[in-house]
Design a protein around this motif. Structure first.
Motif, PDB file in Angstrom:
ATOM      1  N   ASN A  24       2.571   1.015  -6.379  1.00 52.79           N
ATOM      2  CA  ASN A  24       2.805  -0.170  -7.439  1.00 52.79           C
ATOM      3  C   ASN A  24       1.854   0.078  -8.753  1.00 52.79           C
ATOM      4  O   ASN A  24       0.813   0.693  -8.422  1.00 52.79           O
ATOM      5  N   SER A  32      -8.176   3.877   1.074  1.00 50.35           N
ATOM      6  CA  SER A  32      -8.451   2.831  -0.330  1.00 50.35           C
ATOM      7  C   SER A  32      -9.376   3.564  -1.097  1.00 50.35           C
ATOM      8  O   SER A  32      -9.796   4.624  -1.044  1.00 50.35           O
ATOM      9  N   ILE A  59      -8.423  -0.893  -4.451  1.00 51.22           N
ATOM     10  CA  ILE A  59      -7.249  -0.489  -4.366  1.00 51.22           C
ATOM     11  C   ILE A  59      -6.868  -0.082  -2.778  1.00 51.22           C
ATOM     12  O   ILE A  59      -7.197   1.039  -2.561  1.00 51.22           O
ATOM     13  N   TYR A  74      -0.590  -0.208 -11.688  1.00 53.86           N
ATOM     14  CA  TYR A  74      -1.681  -0.938 -11.626  1.00 53.86           C
ATOM     15  C   TYR A  74      -2.135  -1.330 -13.159  1.00 53.86           C
ATOM     16  O   TYR A  74      -2.029  -0.664 -13.908  1.00 53.86           O
ATOM     17  N   SER A 110      -1.713   0.474   0.471  1.00 50.77           N
ATOM     18  CA  SER A 110      -0.227  -0.137   0.556  1.00 50.77           C
ATOM     19  C   SER A 110       0.035  -0.324  -1.037  1.00 50.77           C
ATOM     20  O   SER A 110       1.147  -0.603  -1.051  1.00 50.77           O
ATOM     21  N   ASP A 111      -0.802  -0.416  -1.723  1.00 53.42           N
ATOM     22  CA  ASP A 111      -0.460  -0.773  -3.181  1.00 53.42           C
ATOM     23  C   ASP A 111      -0.620   0.472  -4.155  1.00 53.42           C
ATOM     24  O   ASP A 111      -0.361   0.234  -5.387  1.00 53.42           O
TER      25      ASP A 111
END
Length: 268
Positions: free
Chosen positions: A78, A54, A71, A80, A74-75
């Protein structure tokens, strides 16, 4: 003659009115644009970030923190997106393990007596006064140096090693924070010592050899590192191996990834 003068005055009056109207419109547009938010779009998907669990994101506008978030990995894939005020934007992303104190503005403080955390950072600035959207890729950079210190006959080496410096962390802009740093090197089962140190801005780093109560020898470690050509300004800090041979009064220094080892004589 009077008619011509009247026409000139009328023309001048019209020009002045038009100029004033344009100035008013320009100011109004500028004020309206300043009041509108800017869309910040960040891409965390670079493969260099894949090893991180993270990171903490801190966004400041004209020096004031306007957005923070954590964050998760896993994100990362994507995009942001967040709306922030227009102005001078500073975007700081920080990912680190135990050992550092993350301040509200994204700065990192290393408590005196502890080594540098395994910290990765990315710091960027943008002039977003008149931008509707700012898009950027975030690439987390290694901001610590793993220093391994080998001592001849290290298993029977009865002294402790301590590293001191003048950098106690990083500002929200990623630059070195000036302050006192002090950390004991950890003795490993192999007899080697290990300590993590922050990026340096000068050659003031010192290595103390102590007997548990007093310092018996101090090495100008920063000077040796500087002489080796090690780059403290590299985006990703390299790691260093230091060797000390007390019997032959020689200190050796090598950088991970380099082929050459540098040797320095010292006086006990």
């Amino acid at each position: 003659m009077n008619t011509s003068l009247s026409k000139n005055r009328l023309y001048l009056h019209i020009v002045c009115c038009i100029s004033a109207l344009l100035l008013f419109c320009c100011c109004s547009v500028k004020e309206n644009r300043t009041g509108c938010p800017c869309r910040l779009v960040l891409d965390f998907g670079n493969e260099r970030n894949a090893h991180l669990d993270s990171l903490v994101l801190v966004v400041a506008s004209d020096g004031d923190v306007v957005h923070t978030d954590t964050i998760l990995r896993s994100d990362f894939s994507n995009l942001y997106q967040v709306d922030v005020p227009r102005g001078r934007l500073t975007v700081t992303a920080v990912s680190m393990y135990e050992g550092g104190v993350l301040l509200r503005d994204g700065a990192v403080l290393i408590p005196y007596g502890t080594e540098c955390p395994e910290i990765f950072m990315d710091c960027q600035s943008f002039d977003a006064d008149f931008l509707e959207t700012v898009t950027s890729e975030v690439i987390m950079r290694k901001n610590y140096c793993r220093m391994t210190i080998g001592v001849e006959d290290g298993e029977n080496f009865s002294y402790g090693l301590n590293v001191k410096g003048e950098v106690d962390g990083y500002g929200s802009d990623g630059n070195c924070s000036v302050g006192k740093f002090c950390a004991d090197a950890r003795k490993m089962q192999t007899g080697e010592f290990l300590v993590l140190i922050p990026r340096q801005y000068d050659a003031s780093l010192l290595l103390d050899v102590n007997d548990g109560s007093d310092v018996v020898k101090t090495f100008a470690l920063g000077e040796y590192i500087f002489a080796s050509g090690f780059d403290w300004t590299a985006p990703d800090l390299g790691d260093i191996v230091v060797g000390i041979d007390y019997a032959r009064t020689v200190l050796s220094l090598s950088v991970i990834g380099w082929d050459k080892t540098y040797h320095f004589d010292f006086v006990i």
